[in-house]
Write an enzyme that holds these catalytic residues in place. Structure first.
Site, short mmCIF file in Angstrom:
data_model
loop_
_atom_site.label_atom_id
_atom_site.label_comp_id
_atom_site.label_asym_id
_atom_site.label_seq_id
_atom_site.Cartn_x
_atom_site.Cartn_y
_atom_site.Cartn_z
N ASP A 51 -1.15 0.77 6.28
CA ASP A 51 -0.75 -0.60 6.60
C ASP A 51 -1.99 -1.40 7.03
O ASP A 51 -2.80 -0.94 7.84
CB ASP A 51 0.28 -0.59 7.73
N ILE A 52 -2.14 -2.63 6.45
CA ILE A 52 -3.28 -3.49 6.82
C ILE A 52 -2.99 -4.10 8.19
O ILE A 52 -1.93 -4.71 8.40
CB ILE A 52 -3.49 -4.59 5.77
N GLU A 66 1.92 -5.58 2.64
CA GLU A 66 0.58 -5.11 2.98
C GLU A 66 0.55 -3.59 3.18
O GLU A 66 -0.40 -3.06 3.75
CB GLU A 66 0.07 -5.80 4.25
#
Length: 575
Positions: free
Chosen positions: A444-445, A488
């Protein structure tokens, strides 16, 4: 050609006669089958009636014996318990004296595990009775410490095939069961007579073989989970091949054919089966089909002679007629067609008989049509080949493009969620068969929403593409898969990667993304875009579902975020 036409006509005649003869043989065979079924049905009804009478007569004697057993078996148990603290050390001589005293043939001592720890019948020493069948195990477990006497209907000894009656007793609060066995035939001979035994186990089941010569043998069988013994023929045990068939006895009747005999096995329920392991008898009838086979052979031979005579006669008549009336014109037509095939365009002219005149006109008409259609077909074929090549190329290109689009994310070029949902179950299925390892990441960003809110969606899309390109450069093996999981989030599937290697790859991804130095002015982690990773390694030898694996990785991702992001939280479930 003349020979070929004659051969065709004769073959048709021959086949017609064969079909008629085959139909006759079929009717004969059908009548034979019906006769066999009738004889077998009569024999089975005879056995059914005799078997019920047999069971009723023995059940009456068993009832009297069971009253005596209820009195004597607890006394036998009491004397064995008073003789020695360790029942497995009681001497065989003492057990034999008890057998004589209480008029029984064998005595068994069974422990809590169902093992025969002492007996005067050596073949059954150390026999695991609970292993004989589930029903026997349930019976024994229900008796321990209950203080009741339970008797089985007469049965066959699995070791010797001797007909016996077994009875069981466990004193109150005892962990032992005492079993006694009476040999049924000697008992009946003693309380009744030897003639009575000979009648029950022989004369009662005599069958009138004069009216049914094809029935060569009848027998009564008692089945066990581990074997099938004959009731009428001492020491006769059915082969294991038949035992295998009878163990799957889902129907009331089974037939086994071998050579020129049919063996018919049919179930009949016993009376008052009680706790026994054999709730039914199996009747066995052996039917000899040799007589029916001989009739068919004789019929076939006669049919063969008739066919030969009719075929030769037909050959002579047909040859004479065809020579005189047909082959001259046929040869003309054939020669003309051969010339036509070689490019000749001459006209065929036959005036008589009328049938061949019509054929010659049809050949000439066909010749004209062939010339016209050859030209049309050549042109149409050329046009079709060109169109087919163009269409095939377009279709192949469209299919390749469609397949790529259906399994790849349009923005990043990575595999999409649909491709991921197919790949993960496939890998689980493959690894489950080989008991291999699977490593799985969810990435996950960090603070990507803040990134979009601050810089806009266009730079956000560019950021996703850069990270996707980096992931694609890390995940390079053929079975590995990097996919855009959603928004994302990304996922990585690494089949056959152990925990040490998986943790190293996850850390390389985490550090590598940060080293891309993609500026992130609104990140709470640092000046550049970073990622948090939940990573796991499992040995796929259990029923893990895709949801189980995703949930495990997702929990670790949550932990990575909670601990400050820009990090990997890894767990090796193979340790």
């Amino acid at each position: 050609m003349q020979k070929q036409i004659i051969s065709i006509i004769l073959s048709a005649t021959f086949l017609s006669i064969i079909l008629i003869g085959g139909s006759v043989l079929f009717v004969v065979r059908d009548n034979q089958v019906a006769e066999s079924e009738r004889a077998i049905s009569v024999a089975q009804e005879h056995l059914r009636k005799k078997l019920r009478l047999f069971d009723l007569m023995i059940a009456e004697d068993e009832g009297v014996l069971e009253k005596r057993i209820k009195m004597s078996l607890p006394k036998i148990a009491g004397q064995l318990l008073s003789q020695h603290n360790k029942l497995d050390e009681v001497s065989v001589e003492f057990i034999n004296r008890l057998c004589v005293q209480y008029e029984v043939d064998e005595i068994y001592v069974i422990n809590r595990e169902g093992i025969v720890i002492n007996t005067n019948f050596s073949p059954d020493m150390n026999l695991n009775l609970k292993g004989v069948s589930e029903a026997m195990a349930e019976l024994l477990d229900s008796l321990y410490g209950k203080g009741i006497v339970v008797s089985d209907r007469f049965n066959i000894s699995v070791a010797t095939g001797v007909i016996k009656k077994y009875s069981y007793y466990s004193p109150p609060e005892s962990n032992y069961i005492f079993e006694i066995a009476h040999h049924l035939k000697p008992h009946l001979a003693k309380v009744r007579s030897k003639h009575y035994v000979d009648f029950l186990f022989g004369e009662l089941f005599l069958f009138d073989s004069a009216s049914n010569t094809e029935i060569t043998s009848v027998d009564i069988l008692i089945p066990h989970d581990i074997g099938v013994w004959s009731l009428l023929k001492r020491n006769k045990k059915i082969s294991m091949e038949v035992v295998g068939i009878l163990s799957e006895f889902t129907e009331s009747e089974v037939r086994v054919e071998s050579d020129e005999k049919i063996n018919i096995y049919k179930k009949f329920n016993r009376i008052n089966t009680g706790v026994g392991q054999s709730p039914y008898f199996i009747t066995h009838i052996e039917y000899d089909t040799q007589y029916h086979h001989d009739v068919l052979v004789k019929s076939s031979f006669i049919l063969f002679i008739i066919v030969i005579i009719i075929t030769i006669s037909s050959f002579l008549v047909v040859s004479f007629y065809i020579d005189r009336n047909i082959f001259v014109h046929i040869n003309n037509i054939v020669n003309h067609l051969n010339a036509l095939a070689n490019g000749s365009r001459s006209v065929l002219n036959i005036q008589n008989p009328l049938e061949f005149k019509l054929i010659s006109q049809a050949v000439n008409y066909m010749q004209d049509k062939i010339l016209s259609r050859e030209n049309d077909l050549k042109k149409a074929n050329d046009d079709f080949e060109i169109a087919l090549i163009e269409r095939t190329t377009e279709l192949r290109n469209a299919n390749e493009k469609l397949e790529h689009l259906s399994f790849h994310d349009g923005l990043t070029g990575l595999a999409n969620r649909r491709r991921f949902d197919v790949a993960l179950p496939d890998e689980l299925h493959r690894l489950r068969r080989s008991s291999g390892c699977l490593s799985f990441f969810i990435i996950d960003i960090d603070y990507f929403k803040n990134y979009n809110d601050t810089l806009g969606h266009v730079p956000g899309d560019d950021c996703l593409r850069k990270i996707s390109s980096f992931l694609d450069s890390i995940v390079r093996r053929a079975p590995d898969l990097a996919a855009r999981y959603g928004g994302e989030e990304f996922s990585v599937i690494l089949p056959d990667i152990d925990g040490t290697s998986a943790e190293k790859i996850a850390n390389n991804i985490c550090e590598g993304v940060y080293k891309l130095a993609i500026a992130h002015p609104s990140s709470e982690v640092g000046p550049y875009v970073s990622v948090s990773i939940g990573a796991i390694t499992l040995k796929i030898d259990a029923e893990y579902s895709p949801k189980d694996i995703i949930d495990k990785a997702d929990k670790l991702l949550y932990k990575a975020k909670k601990e400050g992001r820009n990090r990997v939280v890894f767990k090796d479930f193979t340790l």
